[in-house]
Design a protein around this motif. Structure first.
Motif, PDB file in Angstrom:
ATOM      1  N   ALA A  16     -14.208  29.043  20.288  1.00  0.00           N
ATOM      2  CA  ALA A  16     -13.218  29.889  19.613  1.00  0.00           C
ATOM      3  C   ALA A  16     -12.221  30.441  20.628  1.00  0.00           C
ATOM      4  O   ALA A  16     -11.013  30.491  20.374  1.00  0.00           O
ATOM      5  CB  ALA A  16     -13.899  31.025  18.872  1.00  0.00           C
ATOM      6  N   ILE A  17     -12.720  30.822  21.776  1.00  0.00           N
ATOM      7  CA  ILE A  17     -11.837  31.335  22.827  1.00  0.00           C
ATOM      8  C   ILE A  17     -10.973  30.204  23.368  1.00  0.00           C
ATOM      9  O   ILE A  17      -9.769  30.378  23.587  1.00  0.00           O
ATOM     10  CB  ILE A  17     -12.658  32.006  23.943  1.00  0.00           C
ATOM     11  N   LYS A  18     -11.551  29.030  23.563  1.00  0.00           N
ATOM     12  CA  LYS A  18     -10.775  27.871  24.031  1.00  0.00           C
ATOM     13  C   LYS A  18      -9.695  27.519  23.019  1.00  0.00           C
ATOM     14  O   LYS A  18      -8.579  27.170  23.386  1.00  0.00           O
ATOM     15  CB  LYS A  18     -11.687  26.658  24.247  1.00  0.00           C
ATOM     16  N   HIS A  19     -10.032  27.606  21.728  1.00  0.00           N
ATOM     17  CA  HIS A  19      -9.057  27.318  20.662  1.00  0.00           C
ATOM     18  C   HIS A  19      -7.891  28.298  20.738  1.00  0.00           C
ATOM     19  O   HIS A  19      -6.717  27.897  20.652  1.00  0.00           O
ATOM     20  CB  HIS A  19      -9.754  27.392  19.306  1.00  0.00           C
ATOM     21  N   LEU A  20      -8.195  29.580  20.923  1.00  0.00           N
ATOM     22  CA  LEU A  20      -7.145  30.599  21.032  1.00  0.00           C
ATOM     23  C   LEU A  20      -6.269  30.331  22.252  1.00  0.00           C
ATOM     24  O   LEU A  20      -5.037  30.381  22.160  1.00  0.00           O
ATOM     25  CB  LEU A  20      -7.767  31.995  21.131  1.00  0.00           C
ATOM     26  N   GLU A  21      -6.882  30.012  23.371  1.00  0.00           N
ATOM     27  CA  GLU A  21      -6.116  29.715  24.584  1.00  0.00           C
ATOM     28  C   GLU A  21      -5.209  28.505  24.390  1.00  0.00           C
ATOM     29  O   GLU A  21      -4.067  28.495  24.833  1.00  0.00           O
ATOM     30  CB  GLU A  21      -7.061  29.478  25.763  1.00  0.00           C
ATOM     31  N   ARG A  22      -5.718  27.473  23.703  1.00  0.00           N
ATOM     32  CA  ARG A  22      -4.917  26.270  23.450  1.00  0.00           C
ATOM     33  C   ARG A  22      -3.720  26.585  22.560  1.00  0.00           C
ATOM     34  O   ARG A  22      -2.596  26.160  22.829  1.00  0.00           O
ATOM     35  CB  ARG A  22      -5.774  25.179  22.805  1.00  0.00           C
ATOM     36  N   LEU A  23      -3.940  27.384  21.501  1.00  0.00           N
ATOM     37  CA  LEU A  23      -2.845  27.767  20.606  1.00  0.00           C
ATOM     38  C   LEU A  23      -1.778  28.574  21.340  1.00  0.00           C
ATOM     39  O   LEU A  23      -0.576  28.345  21.158  1.00  0.00           O
ATOM     40  CB  LEU A  23      -3.381  28.579  19.422  1.00  0.00           C
ATOM     41  N   GLU A  24      -2.223  29.508  22.169  1.00  0.00           N
ATOM     42  CA  GLU A  24      -1.264  30.317  22.911  1.00  0.00           C
ATOM     43  C   GLU A  24      -0.487  29.468  23.919  1.00  0.00           C
ATOM     44  O   GLU A  24       0.707  29.670  24.112  1.00  0.00           O
ATOM     45  CB  GLU A  24      -1.973  31.481  23.599  1.00  0.00           C
ATOM     46  N   LYS A  25      -1.153  28.502  24.537  1.00  0.00           N
ATOM     47  CA  LYS A  25      -0.482  27.609  25.482  1.00  0.00           C
ATOM     48  C   LYS A  25       0.551  26.739  24.761  1.00  0.00           C
ATOM     49  O   LYS A  25       1.674  26.561  25.239  1.00  0.00           O
ATOM     50  CB  LYS A  25      -1.492  26.732  26.201  1.00  0.00           C
ATOM     51  N   GLU A  26       0.187  26.211  23.575  1.00  0.00           N
ATOM     52  CA  GLU A  26       1.123  25.397  22.795  1.00  0.00           C
ATOM     53  C   GLU A  26       2.357  26.206  22.415  1.00  0.00           C
ATOM     54  O   GLU A  26       3.485  25.706  22.478  1.00  0.00           O
ATOM     55  CB  GLU A  26       0.452  24.866  21.531  1.00  0.00           C
ATOM     56  N   LYS A  27       2.152  27.461  22.020  1.00  0.00           N
ATOM     57  CA  LYS A  27       3.277  28.311  21.642  1.00  0.00           C
ATOM     58  C   LYS A  27       4.176  28.583  22.848  1.00  0.00           C
ATOM     59  O   LYS A  27       5.405  28.526  22.751  1.00  0.00           O
ATOM     60  CB  LYS A  27       2.779  29.630  21.049  1.00  0.00           C
ATOM     61  N   LEU A  28       3.561  28.840  23.992  1.00  0.00           N
ATOM     62  CA  LEU A  28       4.331  29.089  25.215  1.00  0.00           C
ATOM     63  C   LEU A  28       5.152  27.859  25.596  1.00  0.00           C
ATOM     64  O   LEU A  28       6.325  27.967  25.944  1.00  0.00           O
ATOM     65  CB  LEU A  28       3.392  29.478  26.355  1.00  0.00           C
ATOM     66  N   ILE A  29       4.564  26.688  25.506  1.00  0.00           N
ATOM     67  CA  ILE A  29       5.279  25.451  25.826  1.00  0.00           C
ATOM     68  C   ILE A  29       6.439  25.252  24.858  1.00  0.00           C
ATOM     69  O   ILE A  29       7.553  24.916  25.263  1.00  0.00           O
ATOM     70  CB  ILE A  29       4.317  24.246  25.815  1.00  0.00           C
ATOM     71  N   TYR A  30       6.196  25.472  23.568  1.00  0.00           N
ATOM     72  CA  TYR A  30       7.253  25.311  22.563  1.00  0.00           C
ATOM     73  C   TYR A  30       8.418  26.256  22.849  1.00  0.00           C
ATOM     74  O   TYR A  30       9.579  25.843  22.881  1.00  0.00           O
ATOM     75  CB  TYR A  30       6.702  25.559  21.157  1.00  0.00           C
ATOM     76  N   THR A  31       8.108  27.534  23.082  1.00  0.00           N
ATOM     77  CA  THR A  31       9.190  28.503  23.285  1.00  0.00           C
ATOM     78  C   THR A  31       9.912  28.284  24.617  1.00  0.00           C
ATOM     79  O   THR A  31      11.102  28.556  24.709  1.00  0.00           O
ATOM     80  CB  THR A  31       8.683  29.955  23.201  1.00  0.00           C
ATOM     81  N   SER A  32       9.211  27.792  25.629  1.00  0.00           N
ATOM     82  CA  SER A  32       9.877  27.575  26.917  1.00  0.00           C
ATOM     83  C   SER A  32      10.731  26.310  26.921  1.00  0.00           C
ATOM     84  O   SER A  32      11.601  26.157  27.769  1.00  0.00           O
ATOM     85  CB  SER A  32       8.855  27.520  28.051  1.00  0.00           C
ATOM     86  N   ASN A  33      10.512  25.408  25.974  1.00  0.00           N
ATOM     87  CA  ASN A  33      11.258  24.154  25.915  1.00  0.00           C
ATOM     88  C   ASN A  33      12.301  24.109  24.802  1.00  0.00           C
ATOM     89  O   ASN A  33      12.979  23.103  24.632  1.00  0.00           O
ATOM     90  CB  ASN A  33      10.310  22.969  25.733  1.00  0.00           C
ATOM     91  N   THR A  34      12.441  25.185  24.045  1.00  0.00           N
ATOM     92  CA  THR A  34      13.313  25.171  22.871  1.00  0.00           C
ATOM     93  C   THR A  34      14.305  26.323  22.918  1.00  0.00           C
ATOM     94  O   THR A  34      13.943  27.461  23.200  1.00  0.00           O
ATOM     95  CB  THR A  34      12.455  25.294  21.587  1.00  0.00           C
ATOM     96  N   ASP A  35      15.569  26.014  22.629  1.00  0.00           N
ATOM     97  CA  ASP A  35      16.590  27.050  22.525  1.00  0.00           C
ATOM     98  C   ASP A  35      16.338  27.847  21.248  1.00  0.00           C
ATOM     99  O   ASP A  35      16.188  27.270  20.173  1.00  0.00           O
ATOM    100  CB  ASP A  35      17.987  26.411  22.478  1.00  0.00           C
ATOM    101  N   GLU A  36      16.285  29.166  21.375  1.00  0.00           N
ATOM    102  CA  GLU A  36      15.947  30.014  20.238  1.00  0.00           C
ATOM    103  C   GLU A  36      16.975  29.936  19.106  1.00  0.00           C
ATOM    104  O   GLU A  36      16.627  29.946  17.931  1.00  0.00           O
ATOM    105  CB  GLU A  36      15.804  31.461  20.695  1.00  0.00           C
ATOM    106  N   LEU A  37      18.247  29.836  19.455  1.00  0.00           N
ATOM    107  CA  LEU A  37      19.294  29.821  18.440  1.00  0.00           C
ATOM    108  C   LEU A  37      19.411  28.462  17.753  1.00  0.00           C
ATOM    109  O   LEU A  37      19.410  28.368  16.530  1.00  0.00           O
ATOM    110  CB  LEU A  37      20.639  30.212  19.054  1.00  0.00           C
ATOM    111  N   THR A  38      19.513  27.401  18.545  1.00  0.00           N
ATOM    112  CA  THR A  38      19.750  26.075  17.971  1.00  0.00           C
ATOM    113  C   THR A  38      18.477  25.322  17.622  1.00  0.00           C
ATOM    114  O   THR A  38      18.511  24.361  16.875  1.00  0.00           O
ATOM    115  CB  THR A  38      20.543  25.201  18.959  1.00  0.00           C
ATOM    116  N   ARG A  39      17.353  25.764  18.204  1.00  0.00           N
ATOM    117  CA  ARG A  39      16.052  25.100  18.041  1.00  0.00           C
ATOM    118  C   ARG A  39      16.058  23.671  18.588  1.00  0.00           C
ATOM    119  O   ARG A  39      15.263  22.837  18.206  1.00  0.00           O
ATOM    120  CB  ARG A  39      15.595  25.130  16.595  1.00  0.00           C
TER     121      ARG A  39
END
Length: 92
Positions: free
Chosen positions: A32-55
């Motif tokens: 469960a903890i590994k799952h949470l860490e994986r989800l948070e990592k995926e979100k961080l990767i998505y937000t660091s690679n995507t422009d917030e305005l244009t997506r």
């Protein structure tokens, strides 16, 4: 501006996993903890690679993709420059 559906779904999953961990009183399975860490990592990767305005993918994503290129194979590079985008982007 609305969050992209990918981020909304990740936030929902993260919240549900955190609630499960908190509800268990600290006695949770390691997965469960590994799952949470994986989800948070995926979100961080998505937000660091995507422009917030244009997506659209940003320069960071571009540079990561360029590092992955196999220069011994054929490939095509296409670049697009949108006039006035900076002005529009800076106004939001």
């Amino acid at each position: 501006m609305e969050k992209p559906s990918a981020l909304i779904e990740h936030d929902r999953k993260i919240a549900a996993t955190r609630a499960l961990i908190e509800k268990s009183g600290g006695f949770v399975r390691r997965d469960a903890i590994k799952h949470l860490e994986r989800l948070e990592k995926e979100k961080l990767i998505y937000t660091s690679n995507t422009d917030e305005l244009t997506r659209c993918l940003n320069r960071h994503a571009y540079e990561n993709d360029m590092k992955k290129l196999n220069l011994s194979e054929e490939w095509v590079y296409i670049s697009v420059d949108l006039n006035g985008l900076k002005r529009v982007n800076d106004s939001y």
